[in-house]
Design an enzyme around this catalytic site. Structure first.
Site, PDB file in Angstrom:
ATOM      1  N   LYS A 202       0.862  -1.162   0.000  1.00  0.00           N
ATOM      2  CA  LYS A 202       0.000   0.000   0.000  1.00  0.00           C
ATOM      3  C   LYS A 202       0.902   1.216   0.000  1.00  0.00           C
ATOM      4  O   LYS A 202       1.613   1.474   0.983  1.00  0.00           O
ATOM      5  CB  LYS A 202      -0.827  -0.063   1.277  1.00  0.00           C
ATOM      6  CG  LYS A 202      -1.833   1.001   1.419  1.00  0.00           C
ATOM      7  CD  LYS A 202      -2.804   0.574   2.490  1.00  0.00           C
ATOM      8  CE  LYS A 202      -3.807   1.644   2.760  1.00  0.00           C
ATOM      9  NZ  LYS A 202      -4.797   1.211   3.729  1.00  0.00           N
ATOM     10  N   ARG A 212     -11.305   8.529   2.621  1.00  0.00           N
ATOM     11  CA  ARG A 212     -11.238   9.051   3.997  1.00  0.00           C
ATOM     12  C   ARG A 212     -12.469   9.900   4.287  1.00  0.00           C
ATOM     13  O   ARG A 212     -12.973   9.922   5.407  1.00  0.00           O
ATOM     14  CB  ARG A 212      -9.924   9.798   4.222  1.00  0.00           C
ATOM     15  CG  ARG A 212      -8.763   8.819   4.208  1.00  0.00           C
ATOM     16  CD  ARG A 212      -7.414   9.430   4.510  1.00  0.00           C
ATOM     17  NE  ARG A 212      -6.362   8.437   4.228  1.00  0.00           N
ATOM     18  CZ  ARG A 212      -5.100   8.729   3.978  1.00  0.00           C
ATOM     19  NH1 ARG A 212      -4.693   9.997   3.983  1.00  0.00           N
ATOM     20  NH2 ARG A 212      -4.238   7.777   3.732  1.00  0.00           N
ATOM     21  N   LYS A 254      -2.070  -1.585  -4.077  1.00  0.00           N
ATOM     22  CA  LYS A 254      -2.837  -0.361  -4.326  1.00  0.00           C
ATOM     23  C   LYS A 254      -1.999   0.878  -4.123  1.00  0.00           C
ATOM     24  O   LYS A 254      -1.036   0.803  -3.371  1.00  0.00           O
ATOM     25  CB  LYS A 254      -4.088  -0.337  -3.465  1.00  0.00           C
ATOM     26  CG  LYS A 254      -3.898   0.056  -2.025  1.00  0.00           C
ATOM     27  CD  LYS A 254      -5.235  -0.017  -1.342  1.00  0.00           C
ATOM     28  CE  LYS A 254      -5.299   0.780  -0.103  1.00  0.00           C
ATOM     29  NZ  LYS A 254      -6.539   0.678   0.594  1.00  0.00           N
ATOM     30  N   SER A 279     -10.304   4.895  -4.293  1.00  0.00           N
ATOM     31  CA  SER A 279     -11.331   5.937  -4.380  1.00  0.00           C
ATOM     32  C   SER A 279     -10.920   7.121  -5.264  1.00  0.00           C
ATOM     33  O   SER A 279     -11.739   7.635  -6.020  1.00  0.00           O
ATOM     34  CB  SER A 279     -11.682   6.419  -2.969  1.00  0.00           C
ATOM     35  OG  SER A 279     -10.522   6.892  -2.303  1.00  0.00           O
TER      36      SER A 279
HETATM   37  C1  PBG Z   1      -7.815   1.707   5.679  1.00  0.00           C
HETATM   38  C2  PBG Z   1      -8.000   1.760   4.221  1.00  0.00           C
HETATM   39  C3  PBG Z   1      -7.820   2.856   3.356  1.00  0.00           C
HETATM   40  C4  PBG Z   1      -8.218   2.402   2.104  1.00  0.00           C
HETATM   41  C5  PBG Z   1      -8.570   1.064   2.230  1.00  0.00           C
HETATM   42  N1  PBG Z   1      -8.408   0.683   3.537  1.00  0.00           N
HETATM   43  C6  PBG Z   1      -7.445   4.268   3.612  1.00  0.00           C
HETATM   44  C7  PBG Z   1      -6.112   4.619   4.075  1.00  0.00           C
HETATM   45  O1  PBG Z   1      -5.209   3.797   4.210  1.00  0.00           O
HETATM   46  O2  PBG Z   1      -5.946   5.796   4.395  1.00  0.00           O
HETATM   47  C8  PBG Z   1      -8.269   3.253   0.885  1.00  0.00           C
HETATM   48  C9  PBG Z   1      -9.185   2.769  -0.158  1.00  0.00           C
HETATM   49  C10 PBG Z   1      -9.564   3.771  -1.177  1.00  0.00           C
HETATM   50  O3  PBG Z   1      -9.048   4.896  -1.258  1.00  0.00           O
HETATM   51  O4  PBG Z   1     -10.463   3.431  -1.952  1.00  0.00           O
HETATM   52  N2  PBG Z   1      -6.557   1.498   6.150  1.00  0.00           N
END
Ligand code: PBG
Length: 332
Positions: A202, A212, A254, A279
């Protein structure tokens, strides 16, 4: 790739392969199927709004609205959903206690879906950010994320979601050692069928912004001490390798489109690689389509196909339903 034998022009005319829709179909190398797509679903309580201002076309669902939506997805050929809660603000705390509550929104959602459409695979995110007052994925001590304390909390969160009936767990927190700890806890409890699909990789990305907003995270600072520096690829492959060795069944990468190189390189590990079109990637296409700058359906199709071409076996995308509808329409 091995050495290729190539005829010279004019004996080789590659445009021959593109002369008509039928011929193009014969030579199409990659395909997109509804069962390749996983649909994220946001769950809300009655005090929060359905609309998500940063993600046009995406809603938060009440528990009672889930069976209808999930059944529609199933009938379109989608075989898994990934759940995220919009925890009411007054339940968010420093220690994320709501994550361990067996009556929290996620547990209610899991039970509701498994009771009404048991054949749908229910995946849940494991990370503390939807439950913490500071919006971080872990437990803070003196303003620092405590890795090992967080891992203990993630194991508790996992068991809470598994006891509610989740089929698979997707840890998205990026702490060190959590896949091993979670796998061990599942084995110890003889929960041998639970899928463990790690967000092994990630990147610390600006493209999580709309998400968020959707879960109401009020993030203080940034996530650079645990999410990966987008400049790095060797470290990315080490993260993936480590999670495979710790017992992940598949790994998620991702954001999707900015990580095509890693998706492609990770093929050498020989485990299923899932891409997450996050997102911000969704919002970029949606807003561009809404302004008339491009055709949204075609842009989603092309980009999702490019993730498959890079080697993703499965794709998590907010456009899952729209794409499944579009694939059905085009196959009629
Ligand atoms: C939680 C999480 C996040 C996303 C998936 N799980 C946000 C982050 O790490 O801040 C993001 C998914 C998206 O943007 O669609 N840890």
């Amino acid at each position: 790739m091995s050495e290729k034998i190539v005829a010279p022009y004019p004996y080789l005319r590659l445009r021959r392969l593109r002369q008509s829709a039928s011929v193009r179909a014969l030579f199409q190398e990659n395909h997109l199927l509804p069962s390749d797509l996983i649909c994220p679903i946001f769950v809300r309580g009655s005090d929060d709004a359905a609309d998500i201002s940063t993600m046009p076309g995406i809603s938060r669902y009440l528990i009672d609205e889930l069976p209808k939506e999930v059944e529609e997805l199933y009938n379109l050929g989608i075989r898994a959903v990934l759940l995220f809660p919009k925890t009411p603000n007054h339940l968010k705390t420093e220690d994320a206690a709501e994550a361990f509550n067996s009556q929290n929104l996620i547990c209610q959602a899991i039970r509701k879906i498994k009771a009404s459409i048991p054949e749908m695979t229910v995946l849940t995110d494991v990370a503390l950010d939807p439950y913490t007052s500071h919006g971080h994925d872990g437990i803070l001590k003196n303003d620092k994320i405590e890795n090992d304390l967080t891992v203990e909390a993630l194991v508790k969160q996992t068991l809470n979601q598994v006891e509610a009936g989740a089929d698979g767990i997707c840890p998205s927190d990026m702490m060190d050692g959590r896949i091993q700890a979670i796998r061990q806890a599942l084995e110890y409890k003889k929960l041998t069928d639970i899928l463990l699909i790690s967000y092994a990789l990630k990147y610390a990305s600006a493209l999580y912004g709309p998400f968020r907003g959707a879960v109401g995270a009020n993030l203080k600072g940034d996530k650079m001490t645990y999410q990966l520096n987008p400049a790095n690829s060797d470290e990315a492959l080490r993260e993936i390798q480590q999670d495979i060795m710790e017992g992940a069944d598949a790994v998620i990468i991702k954001p999707g489109l900015p990580s095509l190189d890693i998706i492609s390189q990770a093929q050498s590990f020989g485990v299923p690689i899932w891409a997450y079109q996050v997102s911000g990637e969704y919002a970029m296409i949606k807003y561009a389509a809404m302004s008339g700058a491009l055709n949204g359906e075609k842009a989603f199709y092309e980009i999702l196909l490019s993730l498959k071409r890079a080697g993703a076996s499965t794709i998590i995308t907010y456009a899952a339903k729209e794409m499944a509808l579009c694939l059905r329409k085009n196959s009629d």
